[in-house]
Design an enzyme around this catalytic site. Sequence first.
Site, PDB file in Angstrom:
ATOM      1  CG  ASP A   1      40.003  45.678  34.323  1.00 40.26           C
ATOM      2  OD1 ASP A   1      40.020  45.165  33.175  1.00 40.26           O
ATOM      3  OD2 ASP A   1      40.711  46.656  34.632  1.00 40.26           O
TER       4      ASP A   1
ATOM      5  CG  ASN B   1      38.321  38.588  32.349  1.00 38.54           C
ATOM      6  OD1 ASN B   1      38.467  38.301  33.525  1.00 38.54           O
ATOM      7  ND2 ASN B   1      37.150  38.820  31.789  1.00 38.54           N
ATOM      8  N   GLY B   2      42.190  39.791  30.450  1.00 39.11           N
ATOM      9  CA  GLY B   2      43.212  39.758  29.398  1.00 39.11           C
ATOM     10  C   GLY B   2      44.596  39.523  29.983  1.00 39.11           C
ATOM     11  NE  ARG B   3      45.314  43.976  33.404  1.00 32.44           N
ATOM     12  CZ  ARG B   3      44.815  44.644  34.438  1.00 32.44           C
ATOM     13  NH1 ARG B   3      45.606  44.999  35.433  1.00 32.44           N
ATOM     14  NH2 ARG B   3      43.538  44.954  34.485  1.00 32.44           N
TER      15      ARG B   3
ATOM     16  CG  HIS C   1      37.586  37.934  27.507  1.00 32.51           C
ATOM     17  ND1 HIS C   1      37.583  38.941  28.450  1.00 32.51           N
ATOM     18  CD2 HIS C   1      38.216  38.446  26.424  1.00 32.51           C
ATOM     19  CE1 HIS C   1      38.177  40.023  27.947  1.00 32.51           C
ATOM     20  NE2 HIS C   1      38.573  39.740  26.720  1.00 32.51           N
TER      21      HIS C   1
ATOM     22  CB  THR D   1      29.965  52.367  25.303  1.00 35.22           C
ATOM     23  OG1 THR D   1      30.483  53.136  26.395  1.00 35.22           O
ATOM     24  CG2 THR D   1      28.485  52.177  25.519  1.00 35.22           C
ATOM     25  CD  GLU D   2      33.733  54.090  27.073  1.00 34.82           C
ATOM     26  OE1 GLU D   2      33.245  53.136  27.712  1.00 34.82           O
ATOM     27  OE2 GLU D   2      33.219  55.228  27.062  1.00 34.82           O
ATOM     28  CG  ASN D   3      35.362  47.020  27.103  1.00 37.04           C
ATOM     29  OD1 ASN D   3      34.721  46.588  28.057  1.00 37.04           O
ATOM     30  ND2 ASN D   3      36.568  47.564  27.264  1.00 37.04           N
TER      31      ASN D   3
ATOM     32  NE  ARG E   1      40.983  52.948  34.130  1.00 34.28           N
ATOM     33  CZ  ARG E   1      42.306  52.780  34.013  1.00 34.28           C
ATOM     34  NH1 ARG E   1      43.143  53.588  34.629  1.00 34.28           N
ATOM     35  NH2 ARG E   1      42.800  51.814  33.245  1.00 34.28           N
TER      36      ARG E   1
ATOM     37  CB  SER F   1      36.165  52.009  33.288  1.00 35.98           C
ATOM     38  OG  SER F   1      37.504  52.018  33.700  1.00 35.98           O
TER      39      SER F   1
END
Length: 230
Positions: free
Chosen positions: A15, A17-19, A32, A61-63, A182, A184
Amino acid sequence: MDVNKLPVHVGIIMDGNGRWAQRRLMPRSVGHNAGMNRMIGLASHAKELGIRYMTVYALSTENLSRPQEELDALFNLFRKYFTRNVKKLYRQQAAVKVIGDLSALPQDVEKLLSDGEKNSPENPQFTLIFAVNYGSRPEILRAVNRAVEQGEPLDKEGFEKLLYTSGIPDPDLIIRTGGEVRLSNFLTYQAAYAELYFCDALFPEFTDRKFDKALENYASRHRRFGKIEE
Ligand code: IPE
Ligand code: IPE
Ligand code: MG
């Protein structure tokens, strides 16, 4: 590092990558890309150390409900990885495996990923497991529905054979980068007795050295599995 205290299976929630990209005023896709490169580096480092399995959470799956532009960038990275880098793994007697629902991915990506698994060497020293469109809840529901179809009561071993992770030992250590504490939807069934390690570094900055620190921390833990320490 004490080889006896090395985890057999490490899971990584990659977790941040975006930030990482946004802090550099760059599009999330750049993050990414940096994350994928870091993952490749970590996999070869883990293999060198003698770790047997590494599961990387690449897409939940949520991504899948993220903007199409971001998903397309991720799919392109998967395309690149599974056409180029994967061959290098094979040459090193390493295999890839994919867990998750591939049917929701673009068809060519689905094929590349399942071919990547099929073309892997047998009896590998190291297996890199990609969790793609993976979620623990859909995984468990899928297994339950298959069990109902079979119509026989199952024991633990029988049930575990119906999970995506059939044949893979439970993760000993799960690392999450990026500061969130968490899971996730990552391996929640399999993580029942995993040691958890959370790290603030954003995934592209999660160096081999930081990974080693997580392993050292793991080696210092007392895994009791409900028993009393001898
Ligand atoms: C994790 O990084 C990679 C994927 C979910 C594909 P994020 O994209 O969630 O990065 P942050 O958390 O927004 O920084
Ligand atoms: C978890 O990261 C999924 C992956 C790393 C692939 P997310 O960024 O999607 O998780 P949440 O939304 O912060 O829980
Ligand atoms: Mg995130």
